[in-house]
Motif scaffolding. Structure first.
Motif, PDB file in Angstrom:
ATOM      1  N   LYS A 155       0.818  -1.212   0.000  1.00 15.34           N
ATOM      2  CA  LYS A 155       0.000   0.000   0.000  1.00 15.34           C
ATOM      3  C   LYS A 155       0.847   1.254   0.000  1.00 15.34           C
ATOM      4  O   LYS A 155       0.555   2.221  -0.719  1.00 15.34           O
ATOM      5  CB  LYS A 155      -0.934  -0.009   1.210  1.00 15.34           C
ATOM      6  N   TYR A 156       1.912   1.262   0.801  1.00 16.19           N
ATOM      7  CA  TYR A 156       2.688   2.482   0.960  1.00 16.19           C
ATOM      8  C   TYR A 156       3.925   2.563   0.060  1.00 16.19           C
ATOM      9  O   TYR A 156       4.495   3.641  -0.113  1.00 16.19           O
ATOM     10  CB  TYR A 156       3.107   2.648   2.423  1.00 16.19           C
ATOM     11  N   LEU A 157       4.347   1.422  -0.492  1.00 19.70           N
ATOM     12  CA  LEU A 157       5.505   1.433  -1.381  1.00 19.70           C
ATOM     13  C   LEU A 157       5.123   1.208  -2.839  1.00 19.70           C
ATOM     14  O   LEU A 157       5.617   1.875  -3.739  1.00 19.70           O
ATOM     15  CB  LEU A 157       6.518   0.377  -0.948  1.00 19.70           C
ATOM     16  N   LEU A 158       4.233   0.232  -3.058  1.00 18.35           N
ATOM     17  CA  LEU A 158       3.846  -0.067  -4.431  1.00 18.35           C
ATOM     18  C   LEU A 158       2.714   0.824  -4.921  1.00 18.35           C
ATOM     19  O   LEU A 158       2.685   1.243  -6.063  1.00 18.35           O
ATOM     20  CB  LEU A 158       3.410  -1.532  -4.545  1.00 18.35           C
ATOM     21  N   LYS A 159       1.776   1.133  -4.014  1.00 17.54           N
ATOM     22  CA  LYS A 159       0.570   1.820  -4.438  1.00 17.54           C
ATOM     23  C   LYS A 159       0.439   3.193  -3.809  1.00 17.54           C
ATOM     24  O   LYS A 159      -0.575   3.865  -3.956  1.00 17.54           O
ATOM     25  CB  LYS A 159      -0.656   0.965  -4.068  1.00 17.54           C
ATOM     26  N   GLY A 160       1.483   3.591  -3.025  1.00 20.77           N
ATOM     27  CA  GLY A 160       1.385   4.837  -2.276  1.00 20.77           C
ATOM     28  C   GLY A 160       1.118   6.035  -3.160  1.00 20.77           C
ATOM     29  O   GLY A 160       1.584   6.132  -4.283  1.00 20.77           O
ATOM     30  N   GLU A 161       0.357   6.975  -2.645  1.00 22.13           N
ATOM     31  CA  GLU A 161      -0.020   8.149  -3.413  1.00 22.13           C
ATOM     32  C   GLU A 161       0.295   9.416  -2.636  1.00 22.13           C
ATOM     33  O   GLU A 161      -0.557  10.252  -2.371  1.00 22.13           O
ATOM     34  CB  GLU A 161      -1.503   8.106  -3.770  1.00 22.13           C
ATOM     35  N   GLY A 162       1.558   9.556  -2.230  1.00 24.23           N
ATOM     36  CA  GLY A 162       1.991  10.768  -1.548  1.00 24.23           C
ATOM     37  C   GLY A 162       2.321  11.848  -2.554  1.00 24.23           C
ATOM     38  O   GLY A 162       1.962  11.790  -3.719  1.00 24.23           O
ATOM     39  N   GLU A 163       3.024  12.882  -2.089  1.00 22.08           N
ATOM     40  CA  GLU A 163       3.378  13.994  -2.952  1.00 22.08           C
ATOM     41  C   GLU A 163       4.228  13.549  -4.134  1.00 22.08           C
ATOM     42  O   GLU A 163       4.120  14.062  -5.233  1.00 22.08           O
ATOM     43  CB  GLU A 163       4.141  15.062  -2.156  1.00 22.08           C
ATOM     44  N   ASN A 164       5.084  12.593  -3.880  1.00 16.35           N
ATOM     45  CA  ASN A 164       6.012  12.143  -4.916  1.00 16.35           C
ATOM     46  C   ASN A 164       5.514  10.916  -5.664  1.00 16.35           C
ATOM     47  O   ASN A 164       6.248  10.316  -6.436  1.00 16.35           O
ATOM     48  CB  ASN A 164       7.384  11.851  -4.300  1.00 16.35           C
ATOM     49  N   GLY A 165       4.272  10.511  -5.382  1.00 16.90           N
ATOM     50  CA  GLY A 165       3.741   9.338  -6.041  1.00 16.90           C
ATOM     51  C   GLY A 165       4.275   8.061  -5.428  1.00 16.90           C
ATOM     52  O   GLY A 165       4.966   8.086  -4.411  1.00 16.90           O
ATOM     53  N   PRO A 166       3.986   6.927  -6.022  1.00 18.99           N
ATOM     54  CA  PRO A 166       4.440   5.650  -5.474  1.00 18.99           C
ATOM     55  C   PRO A 166       5.946   5.516  -5.531  1.00 18.99           C
ATOM     56  O   PRO A 166       6.586   5.959  -6.484  1.00 18.99           O
ATOM     57  CB  PRO A 166       3.753   4.604  -6.373  1.00 18.99           C
ATOM     58  N   ILE A 167       6.515   4.943  -4.486  1.00 19.29           N
ATOM     59  CA  ILE A 167       7.956   4.703  -4.456  1.00 19.29           C
ATOM     60  C   ILE A 167       8.324   3.618  -5.456  1.00 19.29           C
ATOM     61  O   ILE A 167       9.327   3.686  -6.145  1.00 19.29           O
ATOM     62  CB  ILE A 167       8.383   4.309  -3.035  1.00 19.29           C
ATOM     63  N   ILE A 168       7.476   2.606  -5.527  1.00 22.36           N
ATOM     64  CA  ILE A 168       7.671   1.523  -6.496  1.00 22.36           C
ATOM     65  C   ILE A 168       6.357   1.319  -7.232  1.00 22.36           C
ATOM     66  O   ILE A 168       5.317   1.178  -6.592  1.00 22.36           O
ATOM     67  CB  ILE A 168       8.058   0.203  -5.803  1.00 22.36           C
ATOM     68  N   THR A 169       6.339   1.317  -8.527  1.00 25.47           N
ATOM     69  CA  THR A 169       5.108   1.120  -9.279  1.00 25.47           C
ATOM     70  C   THR A 169       4.956  -0.333  -9.679  1.00 25.47           C
ATOM     71  O   THR A 169       5.941  -1.064  -9.836  1.00 25.47           O
ATOM     72  CB  THR A 169       5.103   1.989 -10.548  1.00 25.47           C
ATOM     73  N   LEU A 170       3.704  -0.729  -9.866  1.00 29.83           N
ATOM     74  CA  LEU A 170       3.454  -2.100 -10.286  1.00 29.83           C
ATOM     75  C   LEU A 170       4.076  -2.369 -11.653  1.00 29.83           C
ATOM     76  O   LEU A 170       4.539  -3.471 -11.932  1.00 29.83           O
ATOM     77  CB  LEU A 170       1.945  -2.356 -10.329  1.00 29.83           C
ATOM     78  N   GLU A 171       4.095  -1.318 -12.488  1.00 27.56           N
ATOM     79  CA  GLU A 171       4.678  -1.504 -13.815  1.00 27.56           C
ATOM     80  C   GLU A 171       6.163  -1.815 -13.743  1.00 27.56           C
ATOM     81  O   GLU A 171       6.713  -2.505 -14.595  1.00 27.56           O
ATOM     82  CB  GLU A 171       4.460  -0.241 -14.654  1.00 27.56           C
TER      83      GLU A 171
END
Length: 401
Positions: free
Chosen positions: A160-176
């Motif tokens: 939730k917080y690394l793959l899908k996180g939606e903070g100011e900088n976006g996800p740290i790791i994307t599913l793509e």
């Protein structure tokens, strides 16, 4: 599983050999995903492999009691369950080695790997203490349910917080990015053969084989040793105190090794010193268990053994990153595969020795012999210079995968 092994053996009427088969089946599965785990980690990133595997093995852990109760042959279902658990957990350390070799400089690797090891010991400490209490109060099934669900919860939070996180900088790791390819080149048979011809590489493989097999044996059989030798002892004591000692010991070894390297000491000498404490000094306390007659003394010796064993995180475990950082994940997978195979053999062999001799002394003597053998090879042949380069041309020739 080792915490619950005695209770499950009594409920399902397993012999020591059958218990050894169930415990050892984990390592059979653990063998087969080591290299592929390192291979994938070197390509897409170790953090992604860790997350996906943690979710899978957590679900498998929670499902284990159901398999035990709804199968007509619990020995078969538990052996299969432990084998699958081994498959899922086999990618763990190779992915860590890959991640560390790509992101961390040489003078800081010892502390990082020791910190990672401490996290593993902390988990063992928590489940050892809480699991022993749950075992006494709610039965062995509760240990699997709680441990499995907590693992799944952790994996969900990381997703939730690394793959899908939606903070100011976006996800740290994307599913793509799970399918993205890292820096790599073709894996050639010639390069790997050249790598395995290096004495230093063979030394880390053999030494890791020895230290891993003895550690797996202690991890699998120590709860049974305490139950057999001191039947009235509280389970939480011997399941908690050794790991409570292992955590600061692991952190200390990492700080010490990095400090020595930063002060100008030869990296190879520092790795050998750490391994000497891990396999040499710890064996002294392992031998002392042969004549142990009191519970506090046994706990003290086991705690010293496990604490000193953690020094390998700053020795052979990190040495692979010194030797071949471009393919550390895959190479560590090879090392851990060898260690897991030997762990299977030693766990089963120790069950046979206990039944044949009726004494735990033979087990501790075997562990000591294996440790001394591995230590001698490491002291003789270990190095810390990179061997994944083309020395003749004086330039890097990385064996990326």
């Amino acid at each position: 599983m080792p915490i619950c092994a005695v209770t499950m053996a009594e409920q399902f009427q397993w012999t020591k050999r059958e218990s050894g088969m169930v415990l050892g089946s984990f390592f059979w599965g653990y063998c087969f995903t080591q290299v592929i785990g390192g291979y994938i980690s070197d390509r897409v990133g170790g953090e992604k492999v860790l997350l996906l595997s943690a979710a899978a093995w957590g679900a498998m852990t929670a499902f284990t009691p159901i398999l035990a109760h709804f199968c007509s042959q619990p020995i078969v279902s538990m052996t299969l369950a432990r084998f699958l658990m081994g498959l899922l957990q086999g990618v763990h350390y190779p992915s860590l080695a890959s991640l560390c070799s790509q992101k961390v400089v040489e003078s800081e690797r010892g502390f990082l790997m020791s910190t990672v090891g401490s996290g593993s010991y902390l988990g063992t400490l928590v489940i050892g203490g809480a699991g022993s209490l749950m075992l006494d109060l709610y039965g062995w099934e509760s240990v699997f349910y709680v441990a499995g669900l907590l693992s799944v919860l952790w994996a969900y939070c990381m997703w939730k917080y690394l793959l899908k996180g939606e903070g100011e900088n976006g996800p740290i790791i994307t599913l793509e990015s799970l399918g993205s390819r890292g820096t790599q080149s073709k894996l050639t048979r010639r390069n790997w053969l050249r790598l395995f011809k290096q004495p230093a590489v063979c030394a880390v493989i053999v030494t890791h084989l020895c230290t891993a097999s003895t550690f797996f044996t202690l991890l699998s059989w120590l709860p049974t040793f305490f139950k057999d030798t001191f039947p009235d002892a509280k389970g939480w004591v011997f399941n908690v105190i050794p790991w409570f000692v292992a955590i600061p010991s692991s952190l200390f070894s990492g700080c010490l090794s990095d400090h020595l390297i930063s002060q100008g000491f030869d990296t190879a000498s520092v790795r050998k010193l750490m391994q000497f404490f891990s396999m040499g000094v710890s064996s002294v306390f392992t031998l002392c268990l042969c004549g142990t007659t009191t519970f506090p003394t046994a706990v003290a010796f086991v705690s010293a053994t496990m604490g000193l064993t953690t020094f390998s995180h700053s020795g052979v475990s990190v040495n692979v990153q010194d030797l071949a950082p471009s393919c550390a994940g895959a190479l560590f997978g090879v090392m851990n595969t060898c260690g897991a195979f030997s762990g299977v053999i030693m766990v089963y062999l120790c069950g046979y020795l206990i039944e044949a001799t009726g004494s735990w002394a033979s087990v501790f003597m075997l562990i000591t012999v294996v440790n001394i053998l591995g230590l001698a090879i490491f002291l003789a042949f270990a190095e810390a210079r990179r061997v994944d380069i083309d020395g003749a041309k004086g330039r890097y020739h990385n064996i990326h995968i």
